[in-house]
Design a protein around this motif. Sequence first.
Motif, PDB file in Angstrom:
ATOM      1  N   ALA A  56       0.823  -1.213   0.000  1.00  0.00           N
ATOM      2  CA  ALA A  56       0.000   0.000   0.000  1.00  0.00           C
ATOM      3  C   ALA A  56       0.861   1.268   0.000  1.00  0.00           C
ATOM      4  CB  ALA A  56      -0.933  -0.005   1.210  1.00  0.00           C
ATOM      5  N   TYR A  57       1.929   1.254   0.779  1.00  0.00           N
ATOM      6  CA  TYR A  57       2.856   2.390   0.892  1.00  0.00           C
ATOM      7  C   TYR A  57       4.262   1.825   1.042  1.00  0.00           C
ATOM      8  CZ  TYR A  57      -1.322   5.001   2.347  1.00  0.00           C
ATOM      9  OH  TYR A  57      -2.572   5.573   2.414  1.00  0.00           O
ATOM     10  N   PRO A  58       5.239   2.382   0.345  1.00  0.00           N
ATOM     11  CA  PRO A  58       6.614   1.913   0.548  1.00  0.00           C
ATOM     12  C   PRO A  58       7.153   2.416   1.889  1.00  0.00           C
ATOM     13  CG  PRO A  58       6.592   3.797  -0.930  1.00  0.00           C
ATOM     14  CD  PRO A  58       5.151   3.461  -0.648  1.00  0.00           C
ATOM     15  N   LEU A  97      15.465  -4.221  25.946  1.00  0.00           N
ATOM     16  CA  LEU A  97      14.345  -5.046  25.498  1.00  0.00           C
ATOM     17  C   LEU A  97      13.579  -4.319  24.399  1.00  0.00           C
ATOM     18  CD1 LEU A  97      12.378  -7.612  26.369  1.00  0.00           C
ATOM     19  CD2 LEU A  97      10.933  -5.697  27.000  1.00  0.00           C
ATOM     20  N   VAL A  98      13.259  -5.036  23.330  1.00  0.00           N
ATOM     21  CA  VAL A  98      12.508  -4.470  22.216  1.00  0.00           C
ATOM     22  C   VAL A  98      11.080  -4.990  22.283  1.00  0.00           C
ATOM     23  CG1 VAL A  98      12.289  -4.322  19.706  1.00  0.00           C
ATOM     24  CG2 VAL A  98      14.561  -4.278  20.766  1.00  0.00           C
ATOM     25  N   ALA A  99      10.134  -4.083  22.375  1.00  0.00           N
ATOM     26  CA  ALA A  99       8.715  -4.415  22.330  1.00  0.00           C
ATOM     27  C   ALA A  99       8.165  -3.997  20.981  1.00  0.00           C
ATOM     28  CB  ALA A  99       7.965  -3.680  23.438  1.00  0.00           C
ATOM     29  N   GLN A 100       7.409  -4.880  20.348  1.00  0.00           N
ATOM     30  CA  GLN A 100       6.700  -4.481  19.131  1.00  0.00           C
ATOM     31  C   GLN A 100       5.251  -4.251  19.512  1.00  0.00           C
ATOM     32  OE1 GLN A 100       7.103  -6.844  15.558  1.00  0.00           O
ATOM     33  NE2 GLN A 100       5.877  -5.383  14.396  1.00  0.00           N
ATOM     34  N   CYS A 101       4.717  -3.082  19.133  1.00  0.00           N
ATOM     35  CA  CYS A 101       3.359  -2.698  19.490  1.00  0.00           C
ATOM     36  C   CYS A 101       2.429  -2.644  18.290  1.00  0.00           C
ATOM     37  CB  CYS A 101       3.376  -1.336  20.181  1.00  0.00           C
ATOM     38  SG  CYS A 101       4.415  -1.307  21.662  1.00  0.00           S
ATOM     39  N   VAL A 102       2.979  -2.414  17.120  1.00  0.00           N
ATOM     40  CA  VAL A 102       2.201  -2.333  15.884  1.00  0.00           C
ATOM     41  C   VAL A 102       2.960  -3.134  14.832  1.00  0.00           C
ATOM     42  CG1 VAL A 102       1.310  -0.775  14.075  1.00  0.00           C
ATOM     43  CG2 VAL A 102       1.317  -0.031  16.477  1.00  0.00           C
ATOM     44  N   ARG A 103       2.250  -3.980  14.091  1.00  0.00           N
ATOM     45  CA  ARG A 103       2.895  -4.714  13.004  1.00  0.00           C
ATOM     46  C   ARG A 103       3.374  -3.717  11.948  1.00  0.00           C
ATOM     47  NH1 ARG A 103       2.298 -10.301  12.526  1.00  0.00           N
ATOM     48  NH2 ARG A 103       3.962  -9.907  11.033  1.00  0.00           N
ATOM     49  N   GLU A 104       4.487  -4.012  11.314  1.00  0.00           N
ATOM     50  CA  GLU A 104       5.071  -3.095  10.335  1.00  0.00           C
ATOM     51  C   GLU A 104       4.176  -2.891   9.118  1.00  0.00           C
ATOM     52  OE1 GLU A 104       9.068  -4.296   9.399  1.00  0.00           O
ATOM     53  OE2 GLU A 104       9.663  -4.250  11.507  1.00  0.00           O
ATOM     54  N   ARG A 105       3.323  -3.839   8.808  1.00  0.00           N
ATOM     55  CA  ARG A 105       2.409  -3.663   7.672  1.00  0.00           C
ATOM     56  C   ARG A 105       1.380  -2.566   7.949  1.00  0.00           C
ATOM     57  NH1 ARG A 105       0.577  -8.918   9.544  1.00  0.00           N
ATOM     58  NH2 ARG A 105      -1.316  -8.610  10.767  1.00  0.00           N
ATOM     59  N   ASN A 106       1.168  -2.269   9.228  1.00  0.00           N
ATOM     60  CA  ASN A 106       0.203  -1.241   9.624  1.00  0.00           C
ATOM     61  C   ASN A 106       0.884   0.102   9.839  1.00  0.00           C
ATOM     62  OD1 ASN A 106      -1.965  -3.086   9.578  1.00  0.00           O
ATOM     63  ND2 ASN A 106      -1.364  -3.841  11.602  1.00  0.00           N
ATOM     64  N   ILE A 107       0.092   1.150   9.884  1.00  0.00           N
ATOM     65  CA  ILE A 107       0.607   2.517   9.979  1.00  0.00           C
ATOM     66  C   ILE A 107       0.514   2.992  11.427  1.00  0.00           C
ATOM     67  CG2 ILE A 107       0.292   4.898   9.191  1.00  0.00           C
ATOM     68  CD1 ILE A 107      -1.085   3.574   6.652  1.00  0.00           C
ATOM     69  N   GLY A 108       1.671   3.125  12.069  1.00  0.00           N
ATOM     70  CA  GLY A 108       1.701   3.673  13.414  1.00  0.00           C
ATOM     71  C   GLY A 108       1.465   5.175  13.365  1.00  0.00           C
ATOM     72  N   TRP A 109       0.870   5.696  14.412  1.00  0.00           N
ATOM     73  CA  TRP A 109       0.602   7.141  14.500  1.00  0.00           C
ATOM     74  C   TRP A 109       1.653   7.772  15.411  1.00  0.00           C
ATOM     75  CZ3 TRP A 109      -5.331   6.670  15.755  1.00  0.00           C
ATOM     76  CH2 TRP A 109      -5.993   6.115  14.650  1.00  0.00           C
ATOM     77  N   HIS A 110       2.841   7.960  14.870  1.00  0.00           N
ATOM     78  CA  HIS A 110       3.980   8.378  15.693  1.00  0.00           C
ATOM     79  C   HIS A 110       4.646   9.661  15.235  1.00  0.00           C
ATOM     80  CE1 HIS A 110       6.936   6.969  12.665  1.00  0.00           C
ATOM     81  NE2 HIS A 110       5.980   6.087  12.377  1.00  0.00           N
ATOM     82  N   GLY A 112       3.258  12.435  13.580  1.00  0.00           N
ATOM     83  CA  GLY A 112       2.498  13.680  13.527  1.00  0.00           C
ATOM     84  C   GLY A 112       2.348  14.227  12.116  1.00  0.00           C
ATOM     85  N   ASN A 113       2.645  13.404  11.127  1.00  0.00           N
ATOM     86  CA  ASN A 113       2.581  13.785   9.717  1.00  0.00           C
ATOM     87  C   ASN A 113       2.130  12.534   8.966  1.00  0.00           C
ATOM     88  OD1 ASN A 113       3.610  13.812   6.941  1.00  0.00           O
ATOM     89  ND2 ASN A 113       4.676  15.705   7.468  1.00  0.00           N
ATOM     90  N   TRP A 114       0.940  12.585   8.364  1.00  0.00           N
ATOM     91  CA  TRP A 114       0.373  11.386   7.753  1.00  0.00           C
ATOM     92  C   TRP A 114       1.298  10.786   6.695  1.00  0.00           C
ATOM     93  CZ3 TRP A 114      -2.566   7.581   8.763  1.00  0.00           C
ATOM     94  CH2 TRP A 114      -3.034   6.747   7.741  1.00  0.00           C
ATOM     95  N   ASP A 115       1.890  11.611   5.840  1.00  0.00           N
ATOM     96  CA  ASP A 115       2.770  11.103   4.799  1.00  0.00           C
ATOM     97  C   ASP A 115       3.958  10.362   5.405  1.00  0.00           C
ATOM     98  OD1 ASP A 115       3.541  10.831   1.996  1.00  0.00           O
ATOM     99  OD2 ASP A 115       5.164  12.220   2.498  1.00  0.00           O
ATOM    100  N   TYR A 116       4.531  10.903   6.451  1.00  0.00           N
ATOM    101  CA  TYR A 116       5.659  10.243   7.107  1.00  0.00           C
ATOM    102  C   TYR A 116       5.202   8.994   7.857  1.00  0.00           C
ATOM    103  CZ  TYR A 116       9.389  13.450   5.896  1.00  0.00           C
ATOM    104  OH  TYR A 116      10.345  14.154   5.199  1.00  0.00           O
ATOM    105  N   ASN A 117       4.027   9.050   8.483  1.00  0.00           N
ATOM    106  CA  ASN A 117       3.514   7.853   9.148  1.00  0.00           C
ATOM    107  C   ASN A 117       3.348   6.707   8.163  1.00  0.00           C
ATOM    108  OD1 ASN A 117       3.339   8.904  11.748  1.00  0.00           O
ATOM    109  ND2 ASN A 117       1.192   9.440  11.581  1.00  0.00           N
ATOM    110  N   THR A 118       2.797   7.003   6.983  1.00  0.00           N
ATOM    111  CA  THR A 118       2.522   5.934   6.018  1.00  0.00           C
ATOM    112  C   THR A 118       3.798   5.316   5.463  1.00  0.00           C
ATOM    113  OG1 THR A 118       2.375   7.469   4.136  1.00  0.00           O
ATOM    114  CG2 THR A 118       0.308   6.912   5.282  1.00  0.00           C
TER     115      THR A 118
END
Length: 193
Positions: A56-58, A97-110, A112-118
């Motif tokens: 969906a997004y590179p 320790l590394v915690a994964q909270c969101v799968r990489e295929r999904n778009i994290g909201w981190h 503050g810029n939609w284009d950068y999030n995607t």
Amino acid sequence: MQRRRILQGAAVAAAAALLPASARAVAAPAADTDYPEAQWYPASASNYTASNRPSAYPVERVVIHVAQQTFSETIGIFQNPAKQVSAHYVVRSGDGLVAQCVRERNIGWHAGNWDYNTRSIGIEHEGWVDQPSYFTHAMYERSARLTADICDRYGLTKDRAHIIGHHEVPGSDHTDPGGNWDWVRYIRLVNLV
């Protein structure tokens, strides 16, 4: 040998019980994380956008954050559906320790810029920008291995054009990871992997 495994299991269970319920990892097979060394601490589905990246997004960059919180508080924020924020990973200060909270295929909201999030993977780090004691060798090393793995999987050059700070995201009002983050050391570690 079996007695040792039982004792080790009991020690791990006792240590996990000390964490607040909101910060405990959910038991999940390693295949449920994109990075094999990560533990799964799922964010609320209300705090990210389901997607099918990289189709969906590179994925074009990694965004480095400092949470301005402890590890467990950061996980708790991502698990709270009212907070509307998440990152793909959180790295703990003391032991890396590394915690994964969101799968990489999904778009994290981190970012503050939609284009950068995607188009990015977000990595939060426990600590505060003005408290460099949180930036331990274990944190730098484990985070750098994670970043190197992400760069390798998505074909990203391991440089500052593709590994950026949150403060470098257009429109950001954040200062993290801050002036105490050692970029030279970090990029060197990323490239040593």
